[in-house]
Write a protein that holds these residues in place. Sequence first.
Motif, PDB file in Angstrom:
ATOM      1  N   SER A  60     100.141  27.131   3.885  1.00 49.20           N
ATOM      2  CA  SER A  60     100.605  28.265   3.220  1.00 49.20           C
ATOM      3  C   SER A  60     100.114  28.461   1.766  1.00 49.20           C
ATOM      4  N   CYS A  61     100.187  27.347   1.162  1.00 50.06           N
ATOM      5  CA  CYS A  61      99.847  27.509  -0.312  1.00 50.06           C
ATOM      6  C   CYS A  61      98.344  27.487  -0.503  1.00 50.06           C
ATOM      7  N   LEU A  62      97.469  26.990   0.438  1.00 50.72           N
ATOM      8  CA  LEU A  62      96.066  27.191   0.231  1.00 50.72           C
ATOM      9  C   LEU A  62      95.597  28.493   0.501  1.00 50.72           C
ATOM     10  N   ARG A  63      96.132  29.081   1.427  1.00 58.60           N
ATOM     11  CA  ARG A  63      95.956  30.645   1.786  1.00 58.60           C
ATOM     12  C   ARG A  63      96.390  31.426   0.565  1.00 58.60           C
ATOM     13  N   ASP A  64      97.343  31.137  -0.024  1.00 60.18           N
ATOM     14  CA  ASP A  64      97.833  31.925  -1.310  1.00 60.18           C
ATOM     15  C   ASP A  64      97.026  31.609  -2.425  1.00 60.18           C
ATOM     16  N   LEU A  65      96.418  30.533  -2.363  1.00 63.24           N
ATOM     17  CA  LEU A  65      95.557  30.286  -3.637  1.00 63.24           C
ATOM     18  C   LEU A  65      94.174  30.619  -3.397  1.00 63.24           C
ATOM     19  N   ASN A  66      93.977  31.498  -2.133  1.00 61.60           N
ATOM     20  CA  ASN A  66      92.705  31.982  -1.769  1.00 61.60           C
ATOM     21  C   ASN A  66      91.858  30.701  -1.325  1.00 61.60           C
ATOM     22  N   ARG A  67      92.207  29.621  -1.091  1.00 58.33           N
ATOM     23  CA  ARG A  67      91.225  28.525  -0.591  1.00 58.33           C
ATOM     24  C   ARG A  67      91.431  28.781   0.932  1.00 58.33           C
ATOM     25  N   PHE A  68      90.928  29.679   1.875  1.00 56.85           N
ATOM     26  CA  PHE A  68      90.810  29.977   2.908  1.00 56.85           C
ATOM     27  C   PHE A  68      90.257  28.917   3.981  1.00 56.85           C
ATOM     28  N   GLU A  69      89.064  28.426   3.433  1.00 55.53           N
ATOM     29  CA  GLU A  69      88.691  27.321   4.476  1.00 55.53           C
ATOM     30  C   GLU A  69      89.426  25.884   4.522  1.00 55.53           C
ATOM     31  N   GLU A  70      90.172  25.761   3.319  1.00 58.23           N
ATOM     32  CA  GLU A  70      90.854  24.506   3.609  1.00 58.23           C
ATOM     33  C   GLU A  70      92.141  24.708   4.170  1.00 58.23           C
ATOM     34  N   LEU A  74      93.356  22.812   8.076  1.00 54.46           N
ATOM     35  CA  LEU A  74      94.925  22.463   8.080  1.00 54.46           C
ATOM     36  C   LEU A  74      95.583  23.084   9.278  1.00 54.46           C
ATOM     37  N   HIS A  75      95.275  24.327   9.584  1.00 55.26           N
ATOM     38  CA  HIS A  75      95.722  24.966  10.644  1.00 55.26           C
ATOM     39  C   HIS A  75      95.452  24.401  11.941  1.00 55.26           C
ATOM     40  N   GLN A  76      93.976  24.230  12.013  1.00 59.46           N
ATOM     41  CA  GLN A  76      93.389  23.836  13.176  1.00 59.46           C
ATOM     42  C   GLN A  76      93.974  22.335  13.485  1.00 59.46           C
ATOM     43  N   GLN A  77      94.123  21.292  12.366  1.00 59.16           N
ATOM     44  CA  GLN A  77      94.538  20.217  12.761  1.00 59.16           C
ATOM     45  C   GLN A  77      96.164  20.348  13.368  1.00 59.16           C
ATOM     46  N   LEU A  78      97.026  21.341  12.845  1.00 62.02           N
ATOM     47  CA  LEU A  78      98.130  21.459  13.307  1.00 62.02           C
ATOM     48  C   LEU A  78      98.337  21.962  14.820  1.00 62.02           C
ATOM     49  N   GLU A  79      97.084  22.732  15.212  1.00 64.77           N
ATOM     50  CA  GLU A  79      97.118  23.357  16.579  1.00 64.77           C
ATOM     51  C   GLU A  79      97.011  22.109  17.475  1.00 64.77           C
ATOM     52  N   GLY A  80      96.424  21.116  17.167  1.00 71.90           N
ATOM     53  CA  GLY A  80      96.523  20.038  17.905  1.00 71.90           C
ATOM     54  C   GLY A  80      97.643  18.998  18.043  1.00 71.90           C
ATOM     55  N   LEU A  81      98.682  19.067  16.920  1.00 72.36           N
ATOM     56  CA  LEU A  81      99.598  18.538  16.988  1.00 72.36           C
ATOM     57  C   LEU A  81     101.155  19.249  17.466  1.00 72.36           C
ATOM     58  N   LEU A  82     101.048  20.497  17.173  1.00 71.31           N
ATOM     59  CA  LEU A  82     102.373  21.207  17.561  1.00 71.31           C
ATOM     60  C   LEU A  82     102.226  21.575  19.081  1.00 71.31           C
ATOM     61  N   GLU A  83     103.472  21.714  19.621  1.00 70.72           N
ATOM     62  CA  GLU A  83     103.577  21.974  20.829  1.00 70.72           C
ATOM     63  C   GLU A  83     103.170  23.899  20.954  1.00 70.72           C
ATOM     64  N   HIS A  84     102.501  24.018  21.716  1.00 69.29           N
ATOM     65  CA  HIS A  84     101.543  25.533  21.700  1.00 69.29           C
ATOM     66  C   HIS A  84     102.777  26.467  21.860  1.00 69.29           C
ATOM     67  N   ALA A  95      99.124  32.452  11.858  1.00 65.41           N
ATOM     68  CA  ALA A  95      98.811  32.197  10.451  1.00 65.41           C
ATOM     69  C   ALA A  95      97.271  31.990  10.260  1.00 65.41           C
ATOM     70  N   GLN A  96      96.858  31.061  11.398  1.00 65.61           N
ATOM     71  CA  GLN A  96      95.567  30.895  11.483  1.00 65.61           C
ATOM     72  C   GLN A  96      94.592  31.805  11.887  1.00 65.61           C
ATOM     73  N   SER A  97      95.261  33.103  12.633  1.00 66.06           N
ATOM     74  CA  SER A  97      94.241  34.078  13.167  1.00 66.06           C
ATOM     75  C   SER A  97      94.160  34.922  11.660  1.00 66.06           C
ATOM     76  N   GLN A  98      95.204  35.000  10.758  1.00 66.18           N
ATOM     77  CA  GLN A  98      95.184  35.846   9.704  1.00 66.18           C
ATOM     78  C   GLN A  98      94.404  35.269   8.680  1.00 66.18           C
ATOM     79  N   VAL A  99      93.964  33.904   8.499  1.00 66.39           N
ATOM     80  CA  VAL A  99      93.050  33.215   7.499  1.00 66.39           C
ATOM     81  C   VAL A  99      91.740  33.714   8.112  1.00 66.39           C
ATOM     82  N   ARG A 112      92.771  34.273  18.898  1.00 63.62           N
ATOM     83  CA  ARG A 112      94.016  33.445  18.604  1.00 63.62           C
ATOM     84  C   ARG A 112      95.243  34.513  18.772  1.00 63.62           C
ATOM     85  N   MET A 113      94.970  35.897  18.498  1.00 67.53           N
ATOM     86  CA  MET A 113      96.109  36.721  18.390  1.00 67.53           C
ATOM     87  C   MET A 113      96.510  36.971  19.901  1.00 67.53           C
TER      88      MET A 113
END
Length: 417
Positions: A60-70, A74-84, A95-99, A112-113
């Motif tokens: 969330s912080c990286l998105r707000d700092l306009n560092r969308f690629e980073e 992280l969102h992609q890594q979390l996708e593999g770790l969180l229960e869908h 959040a990933q879809s918005q980035v 993703r939406m």
Amino acid sequence: MSAAAHYAALAELHPLDHRYLVNQGNALWLADLPAAAHEVYLHASALDPDCLVARRGLASCLRDLNRFEEALTLHQQLEGLLEHSSPDGLANLWAQSQVLIGLERYGEAFQRMLWRRSWETGPLEPSWDPLAKRLTLTTEQGFGDSLQFARFLLPLQQRRLAADRLGGVQLLVEPALVDLLREGLSWLVNPPEVLPSANGSELARVPTNALSLLELPGALGLEQLPEIRADGSYLYSPRWNSRPPDLGAARGLLRVGVVSAAGRPAADPFCQREFDKRSLPMAILWRLVYELRARGAQIHDLQYGPEATRHRALGLDPMPSGPGLTGFAAAARQAAGLDLVISVDTAMAHLMGAIGRSCWVLLPWSADPRWLRRGDGCPWYPRLRLFRQPRPGDWHGALDQLLGCFTPIRFAQDRSP
């Protein structure tokens, strides 16, 4: 900030417990201090690399700092770790879809939406087929999202028309949007039937037999934004979209509508954060109106809801408000009589973009990804012009840019077709 200070003190007392740092980071992020929150989340992650809450906070912080690629990594890594299907998994997917939208990777964002529904309820039902005999669409999120994604009704209707599917599409929306969408979509050869949603003005879960407007582009398999009308509109009515007579210019005045506050304050901490970040402070609102008037503008009050009192509190009367904003159709009719609307990031900006009217939008430095990271234009709305804070919190800098463009000659060039 008292909450952040409280958790910082606890973190000092318990230097090996990452949880206090996570809570401190959450408090800093809700106070719209993403750079400070980022450092605290990093410290928490160093103490516990497996803490998923800290990783979500970092994204969330990286998105707000306009560092969308980073942020996307992280969102992609979390996708593999969180229960869908868990709330955290679905929130991460959103959040990933918005980035991805901020990176203009629309096809991936739209899929993703759409996945949110299938992850939550299972595989898509046959009734979700865009060419089904009957199809129910509905809104979710806020008014701005509904107005933004109404554009995808155009390719849906084109596809159904090509397949000889006449009628059969029902669109359920909040009551404030009904008249606007009925009138604004009537130019289509095969328009949907627009009805008020049963839940009134409150947003609820999308019914299992309906498709959300936010899911529609994914269901259509779209990879890019669809083409819209040549005048920049996709909601069209002769009462809104025809160029207004230059009455203001004849009197030496430009008629300018102003919207200075966004969203629904205090509904929850996130809504309060977004309201505070996007809304103009009172001192900036005063300067905006004062300097526009000094440049020959007649100000019209387009602020709606409880925050309309901000303008009265500053003694900015008279600010003609016409018949009153009883719904978005009324707002569109009122805007049709103005030369320009100046708005913060709220539903009014989306309305002006959807009907193809001239609108200048004041944005915070960490704007919503839909507005991208830089530049004064927006692929979603060709008639909108963006003025961004040059650094976090610098509304004076954004206002300097806007006022520098507000001269009769440059303004006339900006609003020409």
